[in-house]
Write an enzyme that holds these catalytic residues in place. Structure first.
Site, mmCIF file in Angstrom:
data_model
loop_
_atom_site.group_PDB
_atom_site.id
_atom_site.type_symbol
_atom_site.label_atom_id
_atom_site.label_comp_id
_atom_site.label_asym_id
_atom_site.label_seq_id
_atom_site.Cartn_x
_atom_site.Cartn_y
_atom_site.Cartn_z
ATOM 1 N N TYR A 147 1.139 -1.185 -0.054
ATOM 2 C CA TYR A 147 -0.078 -0.006 -0.107
ATOM 3 C C TYR A 147 0.731 1.239 -0.082
ATOM 4 O O TYR A 147 2.033 1.059 0.296
ATOM 5 C CB TYR A 147 -1.051 0.084 1.165
ATOM 6 C CG TYR A 147 -0.404 -0.087 2.736
ATOM 7 C CD1 TYR A 147 0.204 0.773 3.193
ATOM 8 C CD2 TYR A 147 -0.769 -1.292 3.397
ATOM 9 C CE1 TYR A 147 0.605 0.701 4.515
ATOM 10 C CE2 TYR A 147 -0.502 -1.466 4.521
ATOM 11 C CZ TYR A 147 0.305 -0.400 5.255
ATOM 12 O OH TYR A 147 0.792 -0.683 6.659
ATOM 13 N N CYS A 148 0.317 2.361 -0.628
ATOM 14 C CA CYS A 148 1.102 3.534 -0.792
ATOM 15 C C CYS A 148 2.576 3.291 -1.321
ATOM 16 O O CYS A 148 3.536 3.804 -0.722
ATOM 17 C CB CYS A 148 1.171 4.275 0.615
ATOM 18 S SG CYS A 148 1.715 6.101 0.314
ATOM 19 N N PRO A 149 2.604 2.471 -2.568
ATOM 20 C CA PRO A 149 3.855 2.245 -3.097
ATOM 21 C C PRO A 149 4.648 3.669 -3.581
ATOM 22 O O PRO A 149 4.063 4.513 -4.116
ATOM 23 C CB PRO A 149 3.533 1.453 -4.062
ATOM 24 C CG PRO A 149 2.106 1.995 -4.623
ATOM 25 C CD PRO A 149 1.577 2.393 -3.597
ATOM 26 N N LYS A 160 8.184 -4.873 2.185
ATOM 27 C CA LYS A 160 7.982 -3.573 2.685
ATOM 28 C C LYS A 160 7.827 -3.434 4.271
ATOM 29 O O LYS A 160 6.862 -4.048 4.611
ATOM 30 C CB LYS A 160 7.195 -2.775 1.784
ATOM 31 C CG LYS A 160 7.040 -1.148 2.320
ATOM 32 C CD LYS A 160 6.040 -0.379 0.972
ATOM 33 C CE LYS A 160 5.762 0.938 1.808
ATOM 34 N NZ LYS A 160 5.037 1.515 0.756
#
Length: 278
Positions: A147-149, A160
């Site tokens: 998420y939110c890359p 991550k």
């Protein structure tokens, strides 16, 4: 020893500890604090500041997220996970905040030549120095499926554990990172995947939202094979600053900064209400 860290850290740094304010501490307050610090530090009225912050069970959406076709259904899904929802005042997409996630803000004056990449590299070098034994394993690259890359996702073995963002206003720079210290990275990712499933609902969108793969995310405790908590990771940060020449000051906000903070918080709160009401 990192030359970039040495260059920027070898001076007095104020330390603000906002890690134990409890469940009533709202994420909107943190964005108001960092905008306040950017303003006062940008005017050279305050020293550069490390602010550490923790919020309980909150999902912070990006402005693009707030415009998804079925956003209200997405927000209801997050509330079903017992999480508050806010929209942040800067770029990026949805991220999770909870008691196992440590957020750090390095707030400094925007000097000539201090590029966007320099800001990201400064935080990346700080984290690598904090976890010196694992420096070779920590990569900064986009993790597809998280998420939110972003290009400064921090990962170990392709999983991550942190994301870095940056905000530049009024002559100040706030380089912010969220560090998943403990708990399950995959479970957090599953919640955000549910949000997108409900908020998109198979309809066309104006941006390419992330297709979340929970297996791409993990906490430091999971990745390093030993338990870590917010307090011991924060201690690593403070020790790393001192090792690179920082003298730590524990002053709170000045009277002028408190006035600024109240103004920023009122503005951010009003904007958040408008974005959630659209």
């Amino acid at each position: 020893m990192s030359l970039l860290l040495q260059q920027h850290l070898s001076q007095p740094w104020r330390f603000l500890d906002h890690t134990s304010f409890g469940p009533t501490f709202q994420a909107l307050q943190s964005f108001a604090y960092d905008d306040t610090l950017c303003t006062s530090i940008g005017k050279s009225q305050s020293p550069p500041t490390l602010r550490a912050w923790v919020h309980h069970n909150t999902v912070v959406l990006g402005i693009q997220d707030s415009r998804l076709p079925q956003i209200k259904a997405g927000i209801e899904a997050l509330k079903g996970f017992q999480h508050d929802v806010i929209v942040r005042n800067s770029g990026g997409l949805a991220v999770v905040l909870d008691s196992g996630i440590l957020n750090l803000s390095l707030v400094l004056k925007e000097e000539k030549g201090f590029s966007i990449d320099d800001g990201y590299e400064l935080m990346y070098e700080l984290i690598c120095s904090m976890f010196q034994d694992h420096r070779e394993q920590i990569e900064a690259r986009e993790i597809v499926g998280s998420y939110c890359p972003g290009s400064y996702d921090l990962s170990i073995d392709g999983k991550k554990f942190a994301g870095i963002s940056q905000r530049r206003i009024r002559g100040g720079v706030a380089v912010q990172i969220y560090l998943c210290v403990s708990g399950s990275g995959a479970e957090r990712a599953k919640m955000i995947r549910t949000f997108y499933d409900k908020a998109v609902a198979g309809q066309p969108t104006k941006f390419v939202y992330p297709r979340i793969k929970p297996e791409t995310m993990a906490s430091l405790s999971e990745l390093l094979g030993q338990p870590h908590n917010v307090s011991d990771v924060l201690l690593k940060a403070l020790m790393t600053l001192q090792q690179h020449g920082a003298s730590l000051l524990t002053e709170s906000l000045s009277a002028d900064e408190w006035l600024l903070y109240e103004q920023h918080f009122a503005r951010i709160s009003e904007r958040n209400e408008k974005l959630l009401a659209e």
